[in-house]
Design an enzyme around this catalytic site. Structure first.
Site, mmCIF file in Angstrom:
data_model
loop_
_atom_site.group_PDB
_atom_site.id
_atom_site.type_symbol
_atom_site.label_atom_id
_atom_site.label_comp_id
_atom_site.label_asym_id
_atom_site.label_seq_id
_atom_site.Cartn_x
_atom_site.Cartn_y
_atom_site.Cartn_z
ATOM 1 N N HIS A 260 56.846 22.481 7.598
ATOM 2 C CA HIS A 260 56.235 21.105 7.530
ATOM 3 C C HIS A 260 55.530 20.931 8.454
ATOM 4 C CE1 HIS A 260 56.243 16.637 6.785
ATOM 5 N NE2 HIS A 260 56.976 17.048 5.756
ATOM 6 N N ASP A 311 61.601 20.559 -0.594
ATOM 7 C CA ASP A 311 61.023 21.106 -1.730
ATOM 8 C C ASP A 311 62.351 22.420 -1.907
ATOM 9 O OD1 ASP A 311 58.822 19.553 -2.509
ATOM 10 O OD2 ASP A 311 58.017 20.409 -1.033
#
Length: 374
Positions: A260, A311
């Site tokens: 991320h 996700d």
């Protein structure tokens, strides 16, 4: 004066102020209006969180009932939307259909160009309420089925799950609800920044949301959950997961659902979704997807030291719920709509057009040559 400080992709650079969301990189904490997102996902509903993001405080019991009633009353799609659905290509991606549907809603809303706070809240209510119906319409184009109508006295997540799968089990809808809460807001991510840039021109809310949807479609942003599901489907068997990942890494393929830009020490939302994926696997007696995902996670950690993001295990939950894969990113849209619209409204309440600069890397100043000398 031109500021010379820069960073590729604007990483780590502050582009504005907001009272909506904060991210603590060191503590790996995500807060919505001061509340931990993980706590909200455990104790609240998506309707409460959407209210919080838009209005700044969690609703009372009465305010929540009034909010739900407003959403229900605003949930009727114009007939023009259904006419449009018959004209679109049958193989259109649901995100493209969704973006086009939002555009059409802006065309038929007489208050579309009114950017006052009250008008933006009312437009947000329409988009939130009609979102599940748009997603239903978009995801069912390939099957040539008609979208369902909103069912009163069911939650946002219950309606959405039923529209997409026919599943009426409240416990399953709660798993979807948790993902909606965790997807609802994440500061100045690519799609939210796109929405704020568009809103800063005083474009209407629908236009800003359309721009955000276009940004979210990309596989490096909202499309990542679809890519994870497709990856797990390609692997096919938990026993093949490690070798598949090693082969992919050797050939320099990107393993979706890991890392991320901001939460470099781990995504707390991923921890929540991993727990939900494990609990749902146990409840359904189906460990196929979870075991495969866990082995992928272990291998990526051993080889690259990268933790999964939201996700990764959200894709596992959606696979277990039998949600059609092309609907994954549209689900992200109907969730993040609450965050986008909060940011659009905040931007236009104290607006200054967002206009950054770039460091020039082209040729130096040169003289023009007439075409006969070139």
């Amino acid at each position: 004066m031109l500021m010379t400080s820069q960073n590729s992709g604007l990483e780590g650079m502050v582009a504005g102020e907001s009272a909506i969301c904060s991210i603590d990189e060191e503590k790996s904490e995500l807060l919505y209006r001061g509340y931990l997102a993980e706590e909200l996902s455990e104790h609240a509903t998506f309707e409460e969180v959407a209210y919080l993001l838009l209005k700044g405080e969690l609703p009372s019991s009465q305010a929540l009932e009034e909010w739900k009633e407003e959403l229900f009353k605003a949930s009727i799609l114009p007939d023009l939307i259904f006419q449009l659905s018959k004209m679109l290509p049958q193989d259109a991606h649901p995100m493209d259909t969704l973006r086009t549907g939002v555009s059409l809603l802006g065309m038929v809303d007489p208050e579309a160009t009114n950017s006052s706070y009250d008008a933006n809240i009312q437009k947000t209510i329409k988009l939130l309420a009609q979102g599940p119906l748009l997603v239903s319409m978009a995801s069912r184009l390939n099957e040539q089925k008609h979208p369902f109508q909103l069912i009163k006295n069911q939650s946002f997540a219950e309606n959405l799950l039923f529209f997409l799968t026919g599943d009426r089990e409240a416990a399953h809808a709660r798993e979807l609800d948790i993902s909606l809460i965790l997807y609802a807001e994440h500061e100045l991510n690519a799609s939210t920044f796109t929405a704020r840039v568009t809103a800063s021109t005083l474009a209407d809310l629908y236009g800003a949301v359309m721009a955000a949807i276009a940004a979210l479609k990309g596989p490096l942003h909202g499309g990542a959950n679809e890519a994870v599901a497709q990856m797990l489907t390609r692997i096919g068997n938990p026993g093949k997961a490690k070798d598949w990942v090693l082969s992919a890494l050797k050939s320099k393929q990107r393993i979706m659902g890991f890392g991320h830009r901001v939460l470099k020490h781990g995504d707390p939302r991923s921890d929540v979704m991993k727990r939900r994926a494990k609990a749902l696997s146990e409840k359904l007696g189906n460990w196929h997807w979870y075991k495969m995902a866990e082995r992928v996670e272990q291998t990526v950690h051993e080889e690259k030291g990268m933790p999964p993001n939201i996700d990764f295990y959200t894709a596992v939950v959606y696979l277990l719920l039998k949600i059609p894969v092309p609907a994954y990113t549209p689900i992200f849209v109907v969730s993040r709509m609450s965050g986008w619209c909060a940011h659009i409204t905040e931007q236009q309440m104290n607006n200054r057009i967002i206009r950054p600069r770039a460091t020039y890397t082209g040729p130096p100043k040169r003289e023009f040559l007439p075409i006969s000398y070139r």
